[in-house]
Design an enzyme around this catalytic site. Structure first.
Site, short mmCIF file in Angstrom:
data_model
loop_
_atom_site.label_atom_id
_atom_site.label_comp_id
_atom_site.label_asym_id
_atom_site.label_seq_id
_atom_site.Cartn_x
_atom_site.Cartn_y
_atom_site.Cartn_z
N GLU A 46 2.30 6.50 -7.99
CA GLU A 46 1.30 6.83 -6.96
C GLU A 46 0.34 5.67 -6.76
O GLU A 46 -0.89 5.85 -6.78
CB GLU A 46 0.54 8.10 -7.34
CG GLU A 46 1.38 9.37 -7.26
CD GLU A 46 0.55 10.64 -7.36
OE1 GLU A 46 -0.58 10.59 -7.87
OE2 GLU A 46 1.03 11.68 -6.90
N GLU A 85 7.96 14.59 -7.23
CA GLU A 85 7.14 15.46 -8.07
C GLU A 85 6.86 16.71 -7.25
O GLU A 85 5.96 16.71 -6.40
CB GLU A 85 5.81 14.80 -8.46
CG GLU A 85 5.91 13.87 -9.63
CD GLU A 85 4.55 13.33 -10.05
OE1 GLU A 85 3.54 14.07 -9.94
OE2 GLU A 85 4.50 12.17 -10.48
C1 GLA Z 1 0.37 13.08 -9.91
C2 GLA Z 1 0.84 12.13 -11.00
C3 GLA Z 1 1.38 12.87 -12.19
C4 GLA Z 1 0.46 14.01 -12.58
C5 GLA Z 1 0.27 14.93 -11.38
C6 GLA Z 1 -0.64 16.10 -11.66
O1 GLA Z 1 1.38 13.49 -9.15
O2 GLA Z 1 1.83 11.25 -10.51
O3 GLA Z 1 1.51 11.96 -13.26
O4 GLA Z 1 -0.77 13.48 -12.99
O5 GLA Z 1 -0.33 14.21 -10.36
O6 GLA Z 1 -0.21 16.83 -12.72
#
Ligand code: GLA
Length: 582
Positions: free
Chosen positions: A162, A238
């Site tokens: 991210e 995700e």
């Molecule tokens: C983002 C991050 C993950 C985690 C989620 C929340 O997507 O990439 O590593 O922190 O948020 O659980």
């Protein structure tokens, strides 16, 4: 057994496995959050839900907590984990960061790295790049050998995490891609970003396939992703099927039916998916992260996440709801995991013991940070002479929670979460400030910040200098308690108070240690640090994995910082992760 080499590629419209369209149905399972003795069990249960792939981050600070002391054995045996995935006939996705977020301490970055004076994090800063390069080369030595084109399970590797939510240094991402390819990674590379135009733009890099992270409004989010990734498969890398919890809050859950409907929409659109999490596991030891967007909120020990497979590895209502949805799109195995019965419930009397951590104190003008002390555990005791003075004792900042006593008598606490930095102390000979580092920030600009007593210290408006700092290693203290003499009352003196009890198990099973009746501290079983507990909740039980228990004699140790109302360790039938939001 040498498996045959296969190919995995990104085509014009789909992922291609040996040239044929393939939908990735993956689930996140972090090897560093599950006892290695239980990896195989969790992987098999992912397959039984209908998944064909296991995804894991790599936590740099688990492999190299001390600079140069790289470990890839036991809990850190990533190669073994990938072999177990392959043995189950599944594929693997590896996300080595170096930054992983994941509610994991320091977002996965080692403290020795973030403590380097002036180091630039997550950007093209020469020292950061040098250390990251060395780290990635080590990880890829393991991962490269397990790629699908060499007969292994790995089909995808992710670059950073991210990144568009943090920076826009494309040269940094390009450097990571170069290092990855130079290290022999031949499978397709991906990036992940929350689906906004800005994040997808800043987080992506030429030649690397874009994916998205989200848990709702799948169709709309995939459309946004499509604008930035005009060809090839769409993937929600995700799919947030639950959420994390922090101390002082309620326990998050998402209704199984709503999550399953989102999944259905996602799969109906043809997208690939990675469940975040399939099985969350536990922030064992001192590994939880924290968020701070103006208020410091440390993450719980449990990382149950309300995931389809719960913290003890049991399928939940969500597991079966997801399995039903997946079955509409892909074959799922007939066999399903059993649900455990109630865990053994019993009580163990605790006795105070005189345990001591071996460290000695060092002298400093001002209180040193945990980093300056190169201390990786959670506690430092700071002491200074008061010379008969009392008044307002003020710190620049307390990171993160402090117990203050004067001449051995407790006078109060200071909490970073509550933005407290001062209290009145009575006139006395000496002041002692026991500081707990409650978890390192894992998201946004406070990543990597130092711990301890920060900034100037004043007493009645005058600088207070001349400090002794004594690091306390919680795990070592707990371990020393096993053989320590019983004696001192746990209520006398200053924290930490250490208590011990023992119990016999004929046939070990997963346990749940009830922490009602205790204040704030840490619990260990057979020297294994289960994690932190805190009466502020929501979590009121600690998960004890069967793999940490013995047939025969077992020892439970409690390191308490606040108060023990109840000198009993109660093991209860199931988890209590706290009240839900009403
Ligand atoms: C983002 C991050 C993950 C985690 C989620 C929340 O997507 O990439 O590593 O922190 O948020 O659980």
């Amino acid at each position: 057994m040498t498996a045959r080499a296969r190919s995995f590629a990104i085509g014009e419209t789909d992922f291609l496995l040996d040239g044929e369209p393939f939908r990735v149905l993956a689930g996140a399972l972090h090897y560093f959050r599950v006892h290695p003795g239980q990896w195989a069990d969790r992987i098999r249960k992912a397959k039984q839900m209908g998944l064909n792939t296991i995804e894991t981050y790599v936590a740099w600070n688990a492999h190299e907590p001390v600079r140069g002391e790289w470990d890839a054995t036991g809990w850190n045996d990533l190669g073994r984990f990938l072999e177990l995935v392959a043995e189950e006939g599944m594929h693997a996705i590896v996300r080595p960061g170096p930054y992983i977020c994941a509610e994991w301490h320091n977002g996965g970055l080692p403290v020795w790295l973030t403590a380097l004076e002036g180091v630039g994090l997550r950007r093209s800063e020469p020292r950061f790049l040098e250390e990251v390069t060395a780290y990635l080369e080590r990880v890829y030595e393991i991962v490269a050998a397990h790629q699908i084109d060499r007969g292994g399970p790995v089909i995808l590797v992710q670059i950073e995490n991210e990144y568009g939510a943090y920076g826009n240094d494309t040269a940094y991402l390009e450097h990571l891609v170069r290092v990855t390819k130079d290290a022999g990674i031949t499978v397709p590379l991906t990036t992940i970003d929350q689906p906004t135009d800005q994040m997808l733009r800043d987080g992506s890099v030429a030649g690397v396939h874009l994916t998205g992270s989200f848990g709702s409004r799948a169709v709309e989010r995939l459309e946004t992703l499509r604008r930035h990734q005009p060809t090839g498969p769409l993937m929600c890398a995700e799919f947030w099927d639950g959420w994390f919890d922090w101390w002082g809050n309620t326990h998050h859950t998402t209704p199984a039916a709503a999550s399953a409907a989102e999944l259905d929409a996602l799969l109906a659109s043809g997208a690939s998916v990675n469940f975040y999490m399939f099985h969350g596991g536990t922030n064992f030891g001192l590994t939880n992260g924290a968020n701070d967007k103006g208020r410091y909120l440390p993450i719980l020990t449990s990382y149950d996440y309300d995931a389809p497979l719960d913290e003890r590895g049991d399928p939940t209502e969500k597991y079966f709801a997801f399995r039903d949805v997946i079955a509409k799109y892909a074959p799922v195995p007939d066999e399903v995991p059993a649900v455990s019965g109630p865990a053994p419930a019993f009580e163990v009397a605790l006795e105070p013991v005189v345990a001591e951590a071996a460290a000695s104190g060092s002298r400093h003008e001002l209180p040193p940070t945990f980093e300056q002390l190169e201390h990786l555990s959670a506690l430092v005791a700071y002491e200074a002479d008061l010379d008969g003075t009392g008044g307002v004792l003020r710190f620049g900042e307390v990171r993160d929670h402090a117990w203050v006593s004067v001449d051995g008598v407790s006078v109060g606490t200071l909490s970073r979460t509550r933005h407290e930095d001062a209290l009145v102390v009575p006139a006395g000979r000496s002041v002692r400030v026991l500081v707990e580092e409650q978890g390192r920030v894992n998201y946004d600009v406070r990543l990597g910040e130092p711990k301890g007593l920060l900034g100037p210290v004043t007493l009645a408006g005058e600088p207070l200098t001349g400090w002794t700092a004594t690091p306390i290693d919680v795990a070592a203290l707990g371990a020393s308690a096993v053989d320590a003499a019983t004696g001192a009352s746990a209520e006398a003196g200053v924290a930490p108070f250490v208590l011990r009890g023992s119990f016999t198990l004929d046939d070990p099973a997963d346990l749940f240690l009830d922490t009602h009746g205790w204040g704030k501290g840490f619990a260990l079983v057979n020297g294994f640090l289960l994690g932190r507990y805190w009466s502020s909740g929501p979590q009121r039980t600690l998960y004890v994995p069967v793999a940490a228990l013995n047939a025969g004699e077992n020892v439970v140790v409690v390191v308490e910082l606040d108060r023990v109302a109840d000198a009993i360790a109660r093991f209860v039938a199931g988890p209590d992760l706290g009240p839900l939001e009403e």
